[in-house]
Structures are given as structure tokens and as C-alpha cells.
Scaffold this motif. Sequence first.
Motif, PDB file in Angstrom:
ATOM      1  N   UNK A 128       0.831  -1.202   0.000  1.00 33.93           N
ATOM      2  CA  UNK A 128       0.000   0.000   0.000  1.00 33.93           C
ATOM      3  C   UNK A 128       0.868   1.254   0.000  1.00 33.93           C
ATOM      4  N   UNK A 129       0.309   2.282  -0.552  1.00 31.19           N
ATOM      5  CA  UNK A 129       1.015   3.562  -0.581  1.00 31.19           C
ATOM      6  C   UNK A 129       0.209   4.551   0.258  1.00 31.19           C
ATOM      7  N   UNK A 130       0.438   4.474   1.561  1.00 28.95           N
ATOM      8  CA  UNK A 130      -0.367   5.289   2.468  1.00 28.95           C
ATOM      9  C   UNK A 130       0.094   6.731   2.536  1.00 28.95           C
ATOM     10  N   UNK A 131      -0.865   7.606   2.505  1.00 27.96           N
ATOM     11  CA  UNK A 131      -0.607   9.033   2.668  1.00 27.96           C
ATOM     12  C   UNK A 131      -1.418   9.520   3.865  1.00 27.96           C
ATOM     13  N   UNK A 132      -0.872  10.478   4.592  1.00 27.68           N
ATOM     14  CA  UNK A 132      -1.606  11.029   5.736  1.00 27.68           C
ATOM     15  C   UNK A 132      -2.776  11.850   5.206  1.00 27.68           C
ATOM     16  N   UNK A 133      -3.964  11.530   5.670  1.00 27.59           N
ATOM     17  CA  UNK A 133      -5.144  12.280   5.237  1.00 27.59           C
ATOM     18  C   UNK A 133      -5.598  13.262   6.310  1.00 27.59           C
ATOM     19  N   UNK A 134      -5.249  12.938   7.555  1.00 26.53           N
ATOM     20  CA  UNK A 134      -5.703  13.790   8.648  1.00 26.53           C
ATOM     21  C   UNK A 134      -4.770  13.643   9.833  1.00 26.53           C
ATOM     22  N   UNK A 135      -4.367  14.758  10.401  1.00 25.29           N
ATOM     23  CA  UNK A 135      -3.574  14.710  11.622  1.00 25.29           C
ATOM     24  C   UNK A 135      -4.530  14.912  12.779  1.00 25.29           C
ATOM     25  N   UNK A 136      -4.715  13.860  13.550  1.00 26.33           N
ATOM     26  CA  UNK A 136      -5.662  13.927  14.659  1.00 26.33           C
ATOM     27  C   UNK A 136      -4.988  14.560  15.873  1.00 26.33           C
ATOM     28  N   UNK A 144     -12.296  11.732  15.942  1.00 24.84           N
ATOM     29  CA  UNK A 144     -12.983  13.023  15.902  1.00 24.84           C
ATOM     30  C   UNK A 144     -12.976  13.668  17.290  1.00 24.84           C
ATOM     31  N   UNK A 145     -13.196  12.825  18.314  1.00 27.24           N
ATOM     32  CA  UNK A 145     -13.183  13.325  19.700  1.00 27.24           C
ATOM     33  C   UNK A 145     -11.761  13.724  20.091  1.00 27.24           C
ATOM     34  N   UNK A 146     -10.798  12.829  19.788  1.00 26.94           N
ATOM     35  CA  UNK A 146      -9.383  13.113  20.084  1.00 26.94           C
ATOM     36  C   UNK A 146      -8.947  14.423  19.453  1.00 26.94           C
ATOM     37  N   UNK A 147      -9.331  14.595  18.213  1.00 30.87           N
ATOM     38  CA  UNK A 147      -8.969  15.794  17.469  1.00 30.87           C
ATOM     39  C   UNK A 147      -9.513  17.047  18.150  1.00 30.87           C
ATOM     40  N   UNK A 148     -10.758  16.950  18.602  1.00 23.25           N
ATOM     41  CA  UNK A 148     -11.389  18.102  19.256  1.00 23.25           C
ATOM     42  C   UNK A 148     -10.658  18.432  20.567  1.00 23.25           C
ATOM     43  N   UNK A 149     -10.335  17.374  21.340  1.00 24.61           N
ATOM     44  CA  UNK A 149      -9.610  17.572  22.600  1.00 24.61           C
ATOM     45  C   UNK A 149      -8.230  18.160  22.313  1.00 24.61           C
ATOM     46  N   UNK A 150      -7.560  17.581  21.333  1.00 26.88           N
ATOM     47  CA  UNK A 150      -6.205  18.007  20.976  1.00 26.88           C
ATOM     48  C   UNK A 150      -6.175  19.480  20.575  1.00 26.88           C
ATOM     49  N   UNK A 151      -7.134  19.878  19.752  1.00 25.86           N
ATOM     50  CA  UNK A 151      -7.128  21.257  19.276  1.00 25.86           C
ATOM     51  C   UNK A 151      -7.490  22.259  20.360  1.00 25.86           C
ATOM     52  N   UNK A 152      -8.368  21.834  21.283  1.00 23.10           N
ATOM     53  CA  UNK A 152      -8.707  22.747  22.374  1.00 23.10           C
ATOM     54  C   UNK A 152      -7.518  22.866  23.325  1.00 23.10           C
ATOM     55  N   UNK A 153      -6.755  21.766  23.481  1.00 22.65           N
ATOM     56  CA  UNK A 153      -5.555  21.767  24.312  1.00 22.65           C
ATOM     57  C   UNK A 153      -4.495  22.699  23.742  1.00 22.65           C
ATOM     58  N   UNK A 154      -4.237  22.553  22.447  1.00 24.14           N
ATOM     59  CA  UNK A 154      -3.185  23.364  21.838  1.00 24.14           C
ATOM     60  C   UNK A 154      -3.557  24.841  21.860  1.00 24.14           C
TER      61      UNK A 154
END
Length: 82
Positions: free
Chosen positions: A21-29, A65-75
Motif C-alpha cells: 500500500x502507498x499510504x498518505x496522511x489524510x488527517x492529523x488527529x 474526531x473526539x481526540x482531534x477536538x480535545x487536541x485542538x482545544x488543548x493546543x
Amino acid sequence: MRKTTNKPTFIPKMYCALFGHDFRVTKKVTYHVKEYACKHCKKELTTNSNGALIELTPKFRGINAILSRIHHSKTRRLRTHP
Ligand SMILES: [Zn+2]
């Protein structure tokens, strides 16, 4: 009589079976968790809490989606602190 043969259609899954497979990052959570998609067969993966790559199921998409929300509010909060 010539039989018209269609060009063999390129099967992305076949490519992945042969070359991987040729995986590419689609989203940084978060810093550690990312979502990946294969360029050829569109298979999706994500990093779990142990840092292992696993298939991106709807369950993990929800977790991310939840992790991302927590992460962004943290940063955002961190930025206000020097
Ligand atoms: Zn693939």
C-alpha cells in the motif's frame, strides 16, 4: 476475425498486493495519531493509542474526531500560556 481485447484494467488492489500500500496522511488527529489512506485502493488506516496501525473503522473515526477536538482545544489553551 479479430477479437477485440480490452486492455487489462489496472486493479489497484492488485498493485497493493504486489508493491504494498502507498499510504498518505489524510488527517492529523493529534501529534501521534494520524489517519492514512492508500493512494491506490483507498484503504484507510489510523494509529491507535498504542501507536500501532489499525484499520480505520467507523468506531475509530468517531474516537479520532473526539481526540482531534480535545487536541485542538488543548493546543489553543497552551498557546495562551508562554
Ligand atoms: Zn492499497
